[in-house]
Design an enzyme around this catalytic site. Structure first.
Site, PDB file in Angstrom:
ATOM      1  N   THR A  32      -6.368  19.109   5.940  1.00 45.29           N
ATOM      2  CA  THR A  32      -7.079  17.816   5.906  1.00 45.29           C
ATOM      3  C   THR A  32      -6.209  16.708   5.321  1.00 45.29           C
ATOM      4  O   THR A  32      -6.144  15.608   5.867  1.00 45.29           O
ATOM      5  CB  THR A  32      -8.401  17.959   5.094  1.00 45.29           C
ATOM      6  OG1 THR A  32      -9.198  18.957   5.712  1.00 45.29           O
ATOM      7  CG2 THR A  32      -9.162  16.648   5.040  1.00 45.29           C
TER       8      THR A  32
ATOM      9  N   ASP B 228      -6.418  -3.978  -7.737  1.00 45.99           N
ATOM     10  CA  ASP B 228      -7.705  -3.476  -7.252  1.00 45.99           C
ATOM     11  C   ASP B 228      -8.619  -4.606  -6.802  1.00 45.99           C
ATOM     12  O   ASP B 228      -9.744  -4.761  -7.296  1.00 45.99           O
ATOM     13  CB  ASP B 228      -8.375  -2.621  -8.341  1.00 45.99           C
ATOM     14  CG  ASP B 228      -7.534  -1.400  -8.685  1.00 45.99           C
ATOM     15  OD1 ASP B 228      -6.722  -0.982  -7.847  1.00 45.99           O
ATOM     16  OD2 ASP B 228      -7.685  -0.870  -9.806  1.00 45.99           O
TER      17      ASP B 228
ATOM     18  N   LYS C  21      -5.229   9.487  -4.295  1.00 46.88           N
ATOM     19  CA  LYS C  21      -5.664  10.722  -4.982  1.00 46.88           C
ATOM     20  C   LYS C  21      -6.174  11.752  -3.986  1.00 46.88           C
ATOM     21  O   LYS C  21      -7.337  12.171  -4.019  1.00 46.88           O
ATOM     22  CB  LYS C  21      -6.734  10.451  -6.031  1.00 46.88           C
ATOM     23  CG  LYS C  21      -6.278   9.544  -7.161  1.00 46.88           C
ATOM     24  CD  LYS C  21      -7.322   9.465  -8.250  1.00 46.88           C
ATOM     25  CE  LYS C  21      -6.935   8.519  -9.366  1.00 46.88           C
ATOM     26  NZ  LYS C  21      -7.018   7.091  -8.996  1.00 46.88           N
TER      27      LYS C  21
ATOM     28  N   ILE D 293      -8.029  20.503   1.260  1.00 44.89           N
ATOM     29  CA  ILE D 293      -7.147  21.561   1.766  1.00 44.89           C
ATOM     30  C   ILE D 293      -5.978  20.921   2.505  1.00 44.89           C
ATOM     31  O   ILE D 293      -6.064  19.771   2.965  1.00 44.89           O
ATOM     32  CB  ILE D 293      -7.901  22.534   2.700  1.00 44.89           C
ATOM     33  CG1 ILE D 293      -8.486  21.778   3.901  1.00 44.89           C
ATOM     34  CG2 ILE D 293      -8.970  23.300   1.938  1.00 44.89           C
ATOM     35  CD1 ILE D 293      -8.923  22.693   5.040  1.00 44.89           C
TER      36      ILE D 293
ATOM     37  N   THR E 109      -2.054   0.238  -4.877  1.00 47.31           N
ATOM     38  CA  THR E 109      -3.202  -0.207  -4.089  1.00 47.31           C
ATOM     39  C   THR E 109      -4.279   0.888  -4.049  1.00 47.31           C
ATOM     40  O   THR E 109      -3.986   2.073  -4.213  1.00 47.31           O
ATOM     41  CB  THR E 109      -2.774  -0.490  -2.632  1.00 47.31           C
ATOM     42  OG1 THR E 109      -2.092   0.663  -2.109  1.00 47.31           O
ATOM     43  CG2 THR E 109      -1.850  -1.677  -2.548  1.00 47.31           C
ATOM     44  N   HIS E 110      -5.517   0.423  -3.803  1.00 44.95           N
ATOM     45  CA  HIS E 110      -6.604   1.309  -3.365  1.00 44.95           C
ATOM     46  C   HIS E 110      -6.983   0.707  -2.024  1.00 44.95           C
ATOM     47  O   HIS E 110      -7.889  -0.123  -1.942  1.00 44.95           O
ATOM     48  CB  HIS E 110      -7.803   1.244  -4.329  1.00 44.95           C
ATOM     49  CG  HIS E 110      -7.657   2.093  -5.531  1.00 44.95           C
ATOM     50  ND1 HIS E 110      -7.538   3.475  -5.466  1.00 44.95           N
ATOM     51  CD2 HIS E 110      -7.634   1.777  -6.855  1.00 44.95           C
ATOM     52  CE1 HIS E 110      -7.451   3.961  -6.693  1.00 44.95           C
ATOM     53  NE2 HIS E 110      -7.493   2.959  -7.553  1.00 44.95           N
TER      54      HIS E 110
HETATM   55  O1  S5P Z   1      -6.253   8.674 -14.967  1.00 39.85           O
HETATM   56  C1  S5P Z   1      -6.235   7.673 -14.275  1.00 39.85           C
HETATM   57  C2  S5P Z   1      -5.492   7.621 -13.086  1.00 39.85           C
HETATM   58  C3  S5P Z   1      -5.491   6.440 -12.345  1.00 39.85           C
HETATM   59  S1  S5P Z   1      -4.455   6.377 -10.967  1.00 39.85           S
HETATM   60  N1  S5P Z   1      -6.918   6.550 -14.669  1.00 39.85           N
HETATM   61  C4  S5P Z   1      -6.931   5.385 -13.928  1.00 39.85           C
HETATM   62  O2  S5P Z   1      -7.524   4.397 -14.375  1.00 39.85           O
HETATM   63  N2  S5P Z   1      -6.243   5.335 -12.716  1.00 39.85           N
HETATM   64  C5  S5P Z   1      -6.248   4.102 -11.863  1.00 39.85           C
HETATM   65  O3  S5P Z   1      -5.593   3.066 -12.587  1.00 39.85           O
HETATM   66  C6  S5P Z   1      -7.626   3.549 -11.486  1.00 39.85           C
HETATM   67  O4  S5P Z   1      -8.042   4.056 -10.234  1.00 39.85           O
HETATM   68  C7  S5P Z   1      -7.383   2.061 -11.417  1.00 39.85           C
HETATM   69  O5  S5P Z   1      -6.906   1.690 -10.140  1.00 39.85           O
HETATM   70  C8  S5P Z   1      -6.268   1.822 -12.424  1.00 39.85           C
HETATM   71  C9  S5P Z   1      -6.736   1.353 -13.781  1.00 39.85           C
HETATM   72  O6  S5P Z   1      -7.290   0.071 -13.679  1.00 39.85           O
HETATM   73  P1  S5P Z   1      -7.660  -0.803 -14.982  1.00 39.85           P
HETATM   74  O7  S5P Z   1      -8.296  -2.034 -14.400  1.00 39.85           O
HETATM   75  O8  S5P Z   1      -8.601   0.000 -15.819  1.00 39.85           O
HETATM   76  O9  S5P Z   1      -6.341  -1.091 -15.674  1.00 39.85           O
END
Ligand code: S5P
Length: 277
Positions: free
Chosen positions: A102, A40, A95, A99, A63-64
């Site tokens: 989209t 991230d 995530k 609909i 990735t985001h």
């Molecule tokens: O329930 C969730 C699902 C996801 S995909 N909880 C999360 O934290 N995530 C993702 O996992 C969140 O968007 C982030 O990218 C990662 C957790 O990051 P950390 O730095 O807290 O380990």
């Protein structure tokens, strides 16, 4: 825990009907790692640098892509090259939640062109079955060249405090996974879900969904914004096949050292779970 959780990655890869699940298990076995790093970071340089340095120790990079300030073709070319160099898969944690019409556009078109480079995507099923159907349809279209190398994880639970992804929502996640199992590789959840028998008439004996568990951290119990952590041992003990760690790795003083530590602990917990097969 799912009945398949006690089997080795090798055994689960051997005749897994979902192409991407098979690939994931093969990579885990070959590299002896079940670590997904959640990269991230906010620039392409940081992302590619992390991917190259951590590549040998991870099975998947998550990735985001929309948090990058400088996303371009170079981001995609660079990520693809590193995925090939180090044999890892790319999971775009987009995530999807809209609909069907989209999400098809968000997945396949637009600036980010996610379907071109992300092996794995995820979606919430809050909109209902149509979101899964729509994404599966895009990936199986006759003019989509990457078809078999694409898979979906259903976000069946969340790690954040007060998450509403519970109960009926989680059960429906299992139903939809079963209904679209060619495209649905598994779940993002805090535990294996197969035994819930949401609608047992949809279950098959060879069912083997891959469980990705996020919120894994060795040195923290949570953050100030509701994130809740567990250790690799705890996650894998509850049925995680792949552990996802973000800040625990990329924000560590030495991310390579941290990745090696998560790899070791994740692998030992996996070996303990399968009983040294
Ligand atoms: O329930 C969730 C699902 C996801 S995909 N909880 C999360 O934290 N995530 C993702 O996992 C969140 O968007 C982030 O990218 C990662 C957790 O990051 P950390 O730095 O807290 O380990």
């Amino acid at each position: 825990m799912s009945s398949k959780s006690q089997l080795s990655y090798k055994a689960r890869a051997s005749n897994h009907p979902n192409v991407l699940a098979k690939k994931l298990f093969e990579i885990a076995e070959a590299k002896q790692t079940n670590v997904t790093v959640s990269a991230d970071v906010t620039t392409t340089k940081e992302l590619l640098d992390l991917a190259d340095r951590l590549g040998p120790y991870i099975a998947v990079i998550k990735t985001h892509i929309d948090i990058l300030s400088d996303f371009s073709d170079e981001t995609i070319t660079g990520l693809n090259a590193l995925a090939a160099k180090h044999n890892f898969l790319i999971f775009e944690d987009r995530k999807f939640i809209d609909i069907g019409n989209t999400v098809q556009k968000q997945y396949h078109n637009g600036t980010l062109r996610i379907s071109e480079w992300a092996h794995i995507i995820n979606c919430s099923i809050l909109p209902g079955e149509g979101i899964v159907e729509a994404l599966a349809q895009t990936a199986s279209a006759s003019d989509f060249p990457y078809g078999p190398e694409r898979g979906l994880l259903i976000l069946a639970e969340m790690t954040s405090k007060g998450s509403l992804a519970t109960g009926e929502y989680t059960k429906k996640s299992i139903d939809y996974a079963r209904k679209y199992k060619n495209f649905v590789t598994g779940f993002v959840s805090t535990r294996a879900l197969g035994d819930e028998q949401a609608d047992s008439s949809l279950a098959t004996e060879d069912e083997d969904f891959v469980v990705f568990t996020t919120g894994v951290n060795l040195s923290s119990k949570g953050d100030k914004l509701g994130q809740q952590y567990q250790t690799p041992q705890s996650a894998i003990g509850r049925g995680a096949d792949f552990i996802i760690a973000g800040r625990g790795i990329y924000a560590a003083p030495d991310p390579v050292d941290a990745a090696k530590q998560y790899q070791k602990q994740g692998w030992e917990a996996y070996l303990a779970r399968i009983g040294g097969q």
